[in-house]
Write a protein that holds these residues in place. Structure first.
Motif, PDB file in Angstrom:
ATOM      1  N   LEU A  75      38.285  59.304 -30.645  1.00 21.25           N
ATOM      2  CA  LEU A  75      36.980  59.856 -31.045  1.00 21.25           C
ATOM      3  C   LEU A  75      35.849  58.863 -30.777  1.00 21.25           C
ATOM      4  CD1 LEU A  75      35.284  62.053 -32.575  1.00 21.25           C
ATOM      5  CD2 LEU A  75      35.765  60.780 -34.655  1.00 21.25           C
ATOM      6  N   SER A 100      25.015  58.692 -23.751  1.00 21.12           N
ATOM      7  CA  SER A 100      26.141  58.119 -22.986  1.00 21.12           C
ATOM      8  C   SER A 100      26.782  59.198 -22.125  1.00 21.12           C
ATOM      9  CB  SER A 100      27.159  57.454 -23.912  1.00 21.12           C
ATOM     10  OG  SER A 100      27.900  58.413 -24.593  1.00 21.12           O
ATOM     11  N   THR A 113      30.732  49.519 -30.698  1.00 21.11           N
ATOM     12  CA  THR A 113      31.261  50.218 -29.524  1.00 21.11           C
ATOM     13  C   THR A 113      32.561  49.559 -29.089  1.00 21.11           C
ATOM     14  OG1 THR A 113      29.034  50.776 -28.782  1.00 21.11           O
ATOM     15  CG2 THR A 113      30.766  50.816 -27.118  1.00 21.11           C
ATOM     16  N   SER A 137      21.036  49.833 -31.852  1.00 15.84           N
ATOM     17  CA  SER A 137      22.381  49.265 -31.706  1.00 15.84           C
ATOM     18  C   SER A 137      23.379  50.349 -31.314  1.00 15.84           C
ATOM     19  CB  SER A 137      22.815  48.539 -32.984  1.00 15.84           C
ATOM     20  OG  SER A 137      23.189  49.450 -33.972  1.00 15.84           O
ATOM     21  N   ALA A 138      23.216  51.558 -31.874  1.00 11.19           N
ATOM     22  CA  ALA A 138      24.148  52.649 -31.525  1.00 11.19           C
ATOM     23  C   ALA A 138      24.009  53.035 -30.055  1.00 11.19           C
ATOM     24  CB  ALA A 138      23.889  53.862 -32.416  1.00 11.19           C
ATOM     25  N   ALA A 142      26.387  52.336 -26.656  1.00 10.00           N
ATOM     26  CA  ALA A 142      26.976  53.465 -25.920  1.00 10.00           C
ATOM     27  C   ALA A 142      26.602  53.472 -24.441  1.00 10.00           C
ATOM     28  CB  ALA A 142      26.551  54.782 -26.577  1.00 10.00           C
ATOM     29  N   THR A 174      31.644  57.357 -39.552  1.00 16.73           N
ATOM     30  CA  THR A 174      31.833  58.274 -38.424  1.00 16.73           C
ATOM     31  C   THR A 174      33.033  59.201 -38.597  1.00 16.73           C
ATOM     32  OG1 THR A 174      30.748  56.735 -36.916  1.00 16.73           O
ATOM     33  CG2 THR A 174      32.206  58.366 -35.925  1.00 16.73           C
ATOM     34  N   GLN A 207      19.198  50.403 -36.210  1.00 15.66           N
ATOM     35  CA  GLN A 207      20.440  51.195 -36.179  1.00 15.66           C
ATOM     36  C   GLN A 207      20.524  52.056 -34.926  1.00 15.66           C
ATOM     37  OE1 GLN A 207      21.362  53.572 -39.566  1.00 15.66           O
ATOM     38  NE2 GLN A 207      22.818  52.016 -40.178  1.00 15.66           N
ATOM     39  N   GLU A 215      32.630  62.041 -41.025  1.00 15.65           N
ATOM     40  CA  GLU A 215      31.731  63.106 -40.581  1.00 15.65           C
ATOM     41  C   GLU A 215      32.454  64.146 -39.717  1.00 15.65           C
ATOM     42  OE1 GLU A 215      28.604  60.994 -38.637  1.00 15.65           O
ATOM     43  OE2 GLU A 215      27.916  60.055 -40.495  1.00 15.65           O
ATOM     44  N   PHE A 216      33.573  63.747 -39.129  1.00 17.17           N
ATOM     45  CA  PHE A 216      34.298  64.679 -38.253  1.00 17.17           C
ATOM     46  C   PHE A 216      35.499  65.320 -38.943  1.00 17.17           C
ATOM     47  CE2 PHE A 216      31.769  62.205 -35.400  1.00 17.17           C
ATOM     48  CZ  PHE A 216      31.332  63.154 -34.487  1.00 17.17           C
ATOM     49  N   LEU A 222      32.704  59.122 -28.349  1.00 14.37           N
ATOM     50  CA  LEU A 222      31.347  59.168 -28.917  1.00 14.37           C
ATOM     51  C   LEU A 222      30.443  58.095 -28.327  1.00 14.37           C
ATOM     52  CD1 LEU A 222      32.017  59.688 -32.734  1.00 14.37           C
ATOM     53  CD2 LEU A 222      30.994  61.325 -31.162  1.00 14.37           C
ATOM     54  N   GLY A 223      31.025  56.978 -27.964  1.00 18.52           N
ATOM     55  CA  GLY A 223      30.218  55.885 -27.425  1.00 18.52           C
ATOM     56  C   GLY A 223      29.935  54.817 -28.454  1.00 18.52           C
ATOM     57  N   SER A 224      29.683  55.195 -29.698  1.00 15.60           N
ATOM     58  CA  SER A 224      29.481  54.198 -30.746  1.00 15.60           C
ATOM     59  C   SER A 224      29.869  54.809 -32.087  1.00 15.60           C
ATOM     60  CB  SER A 224      28.035  53.712 -30.762  1.00 15.60           C
ATOM     61  OG  SER A 224      27.198  54.766 -31.100  1.00 15.60           O
ATOM     62  N   PHE A 225      30.107  53.952 -33.047  1.00 16.58           N
ATOM     63  CA  PHE A 225      30.544  54.461 -34.351  1.00 16.58           C
ATOM     64  C   PHE A 225      30.131  53.504 -35.452  1.00 16.58           C
ATOM     65  CE2 PHE A 225      34.150  51.694 -35.525  1.00 16.58           C
ATOM     66  CZ  PHE A 225      34.295  50.981 -34.338  1.00 16.58           C
ATOM     67  N   GLN A 226      30.159  53.985 -36.681  1.00 16.42           N
ATOM     68  CA  GLN A 226      29.903  53.147 -37.853  1.00 16.42           C
ATOM     69  C   GLN A 226      30.887  53.548 -38.952  1.00 16.42           C
ATOM     70  OE1 GLN A 226      26.196  55.812 -39.594  1.00 16.42           O
ATOM     71  NE2 GLN A 226      26.066  53.629 -39.718  1.00 16.42           N
ATOM     72  N   GLN A 270      23.933  58.284 -34.098  1.00 14.65           N
ATOM     73  CA  GLN A 270      25.229  58.709 -33.558  1.00 14.65           C
ATOM     74  C   GLN A 270      25.049  59.814 -32.515  1.00 14.65           C
ATOM     75  OE1 GLN A 270      28.815  57.884 -35.283  1.00 14.65           O
ATOM     76  NE2 GLN A 270      28.751  57.956 -33.068  1.00 14.65           N
ATOM     77  N   PRO A 319      25.764  48.433 -42.090  1.00 14.76           N
ATOM     78  CA  PRO A 319      25.417  49.792 -41.650  1.00 14.76           C
ATOM     79  C   PRO A 319      25.293  49.909 -40.128  1.00 14.76           C
ATOM     80  CG  PRO A 319      23.472  48.644 -42.401  1.00 14.76           C
ATOM     81  CD  PRO A 319      24.600  47.656 -42.518  1.00 14.76           C
ATOM     82  N   ASN A 320      25.714  48.879 -39.415  1.00 13.39           N
ATOM     83  CA  ASN A 320      25.498  48.857 -37.967  1.00 13.39           C
ATOM     84  C   ASN A 320      26.474  49.746 -37.202  1.00 13.39           C
ATOM     85  OD1 ASN A 320      23.513  46.933 -38.417  1.00 13.39           O
ATOM     86  ND2 ASN A 320      25.057  45.314 -38.466  1.00 13.39           N
ATOM     87  N   PHE A 321      26.131  49.967 -35.936  1.00 14.41           N
ATOM     88  CA  PHE A 321      26.999  50.734 -35.045  1.00 14.41           C
ATOM     89  C   PHE A 321      27.772  49.772 -34.131  1.00 14.41           C
ATOM     90  CE2 PHE A 321      24.255  54.025 -36.490  1.00 14.41           C
ATOM     91  CZ  PHE A 321      24.994  55.187 -36.375  1.00 14.41           C
ATOM     92  N   THR A 352      25.817  59.453 -28.445  1.00 18.03           N
ATOM     93  CA  THR A 352      26.794  60.287 -27.740  1.00 18.03           C
ATOM     94  C   THR A 352      26.116  61.064 -26.615  1.00 18.03           C
ATOM     95  OG1 THR A 352      28.034  60.492 -29.796  1.00 18.03           O
ATOM     96  CG2 THR A 352      28.556  62.063 -28.072  1.00 18.03           C
TER      97      THR A 352
END
Lengths: 372, 293
Positions: free
Chosen positions: B205, A189, B119, A213-214, A218, B216, A210, B219-220, B209-213, A182, B115-117, A186
């Motif tokens: 958000l 990007s 976008t 892919s993240a 992004a 996410t 993981q 966590e914020f 962030l660009g990506s999330f799972q 994550q 568990p993947n991210f 961020t």
């Protein structure tokens, strides 16, 4: 672990076993927790008869359990990357995988080979990410590079724009990184938005699905493919030793064996069991106290040693009275005085289709002068 | 660099404001510390992701995410939290219930999405420079959505009967009920409104962030609650100010001290502020306004 163990057991048992004893793999669940691992290790030592050796312990539990296993005089092939075992005095501790801190040397060597002399280090402030940083800084400086900015970023932030601006102001030619998927997604990007990406060299943690892919999500798959490479332990899925591993893996009864074909950790586990069996054959005893000291004698290259690629070949050479050097499925094995066989690294690039491509290799010989 | 950092702080504050104001609106009316709030943000982001990947305009995805957040929050209260309230569950029990809901939501999302991210496919767009600050097009939209939401909320609370009823219910539910306000309905509307802001905040958000799972949003949650507390618990305007302070503090800490300590500085500031003003930044001002209204 079970995949590599069962593949090796299949190969050894097919060749008659270790001094007629058959190899059997048995799992002990440590739950990845030091407290549970101590209980599991004690149970294993107390209740398992004819224990030839141990695959493990791993990072989370190694500090707690390695001394226990050592005290029981059982050889262990750990998959922990902790640097505290780089110069271990534990007599029964062996490690085939490179320590976490060695990765930093490989990253620095690759950057310098590409003539990147101004670099930025962007690492998460968690313990795992930080473990590679000291050796990276040391080696990069030693090799003539200048680390223009070193950032230890707080994980779980909604933005890293200020950090990115600081990085852009320092004008690095390359970025070294390891942070959570994550955080890196961020960060990179935002770097892509505020300026432009520069070549990125990640640790092996960044080459995991993981993270990829993240970050690919992004910054875009093509952009990531253009700029990103990462190091990982070198385990070529080719050569005679790997072919023996692959053949035995497929016949071992492991569920979905193909998924372990190119897994460097499974190959190391396979090699570990094979090494212990060969050392026992050489010692003519399955007593760990007798064969433990012979482990380097069946692996390390030495003048006159017969190169063998399987247990069967090694056993035949031992019976013929030869010295042997077992080349593992994961490559050449050469233990140092602290029972570590660092091995080499490969630099892999990410492809837009999600696969990885080998870019180049970094050998243990290249790394060795930096470690001193 | 300073002005740029201010700009970055504004973007962070906009996202935090959407989420923190939603959090505090719901808390002020219902008195439930909803720790599943961050996970509803994530679920809303997944809805936005699905609608965007199904071919809808990604910014429409933000609206669908907001609507989902609104309805889901309403249903969460109706079918999970309200039965506990009816049984007279105290604050501590309700906190445990909301933590349980958070874990359930996270695990359900993990079962569905793995568990993947992911976008939300919104291009960042070109960079725009303004007074020394740099924004991407998507950040400008996020800031605009936040400003519009804050103005809308301000108008609702100030100029409408509904808003006055919400403020009255937040101040003293029993008195409000005795004055003829249908507090149950007001509570439902508060969950809908809070959920809308939660959903919008979640989508904003993950776009930023660009990506999330699946984890996410959770966590914020801490900076969101911090912004709400800093402004004064239950004070929408305070949450806006709190979001601005937290957003600016984290970016300035990264600029002046060390990025590693940006969270430490922000929360250190929160503790110092609460030592000086335990009621939060705007609590007193707000209570005076309640009296005046």
């Amino acid at each position: 672990m079970m995949a590599g163990c069962q593949a090796a057991a299949h190969a050894i048992n097919a060749a008659g076993g270790v001094l007629t004893d058959k190899i059997k793999c048995q799992g002990f669940d440590t739950r990845g927790d030091p407290a549970d691992a101590v209980t599991a290790a004690n149970q294993m030592v107390a209740t398992t008869s004819n224990l030839l050796g141990v695959l493990g312990p791993s990072s989370d539990e190694a500090n707690a359990t390695a001394p226990l296993i050592n005290a029981a005089s059982i050889p262990m092939f750990a998959d922990t990357g902790q640097a505290s075992f780089d110069h271990t005095s534990l007599k029964y501790f062996w490690r085939l995988l490179p320590a976490d801190d060695v990765k930093g040397y490989a990253m620095a060597l690759y950057a310098i080979s590409k003539h990147y002399l101004r670099a930025a280090a962007v690492f998460g402030n968690d313990l795992g990410s930080q473990s590679d940083l000291p050796t990276l800084l040391k080696a990069y400086r030693q090799l003539g590079g200048k680390m223009v900015v070193t950032q230890q970023i707080a994980l779980g932030q909604p933005s890293y724009r200020t950090e990115v601006e600081q990085l852009l102001a320092a004008k690095p030619q390359v970025i070294f990184t390891e942070a959570s998927p994550q955080a890196d997604a961020t960060y990179l990007s935002e770097l892509n938005q505020l300026g432009h990406l520069v070549p990125i060299i990640g640790t092996d943690a960044t080459i995991q699905p993981q993270w990829l892919s993240a970050v690919a999500g992004a910054v875009g798959k093509n952009t990531l493919a253009k700029y990103f490479v990462a190091e990982q332990p070198y385990a070529p899925a080719t050569g005679p030793s790997w072919q023996v591993y692959q053949a035995n893996l497929m016949k071992s009864g492991v569920s979905k064996p193909a998924q372990w074909s190119t897994d460097s950790y499974s190959m190391s586990d396979y090699d570990a069991v094979t090494i212990m069996a060969l050392a026992a054959a050489m010692a003519k005893s399955t007593n760990p106290a007798a064969y433990n000291k012979l482990i380097p004698e069946v692996t390390n290259p030495s003048p006159g040693a017969v190169i063998v690629h399987s247990f069967a070949q090694g056993l035949a050479a031992i019976r013929a009275g030869h010295k042997i050097s077992y080349v593992g499925a994961a490559g050449i094995i050469d233990f140092n005085q602290w029972h570590n066989s660092t091995g080499g690294f490969e630099i892999a690039a990410y492809l837009p289709n999600g696969n990885l491509k080998l870019v180049t290799g970094i050998t243990a010989a290249q790394i060795a002068p930096l470690i001193k | 660099m300073f002005l740029q950092t201010v700009g970055f702080g504004i973007v962070t504050a906009s996202i935090l404001a959407l989420a923190a104001v939603g959090f505090t609106v719901q808390f002020s009316v219902t008195n439930i510390l909803n720790l599943a709030y961050g996970d509803v943000m994530t679920a809303s982001a997944f809805v936005a992701y699905v609608s965007a990947t199904a071919g809808l305009n990604p910014w429409i995805g933000m609206i669908t995410g907001g609507i989902f957040g609104s309805l889901f929050s309403y249903l969460l209260n109706r079918f999970v939290y309200t039965p506990f309230i009816r049984r007279g569950s105290k604050l501590f029990v309700m906190i445990i219930v909301t933590i349980s809901m958070s874990l359930i939501l996270q695990n359900v999302m993990q079962i569905i999405w793995g568990p993947n991210f992911f976008t939300v496919p919104i291009p960042a767009g070109s960079s725009v420079r303004f007074l020394g600050m740099i924004f991407t097009t998507s950040q400008i939209v996020i800031i605009a959505v936040a400003v519009a939401a804050m103005l809308g909320l301000h108008s609702l609370l100030t100029f409408t009967k509904l808003g006055k009823a919400m403020r009255a219910t937040a101040t003293d539910p029993e008195l409000a009920r005795n004055c003829g306000i249908r507090t149950k309905r007001i509570t439902d509307l508060a969950w809908l409104l809070s959920g809308l802001l939660c959903g919008l905040g979640g989508v904003a958000l993950v776009i930023d962030l660009g990506s999330f799972q699946s984890t996410t949003g959770g966590e914020f949650l801490v900076p969101i609650i911090a912004a709400a507390i800093l402004g004064g618990v239950g004070q929408p305007y305070g949450a806006m100010l709190g979001a601005l302070v937290i957003g600016m503090a984290t970016e300035m800490a990264a600029l002046v001290i060390n990025p590693e300590y940006k969270e430490v500085v922000a929360f250190g500031l929160l503790i110092v502020m609460l030592l000086i003003r335990p009621q939060g930044l705007l609590a007193e001002v707000a209570s005076q306004k309640e009296v005046a209204a």
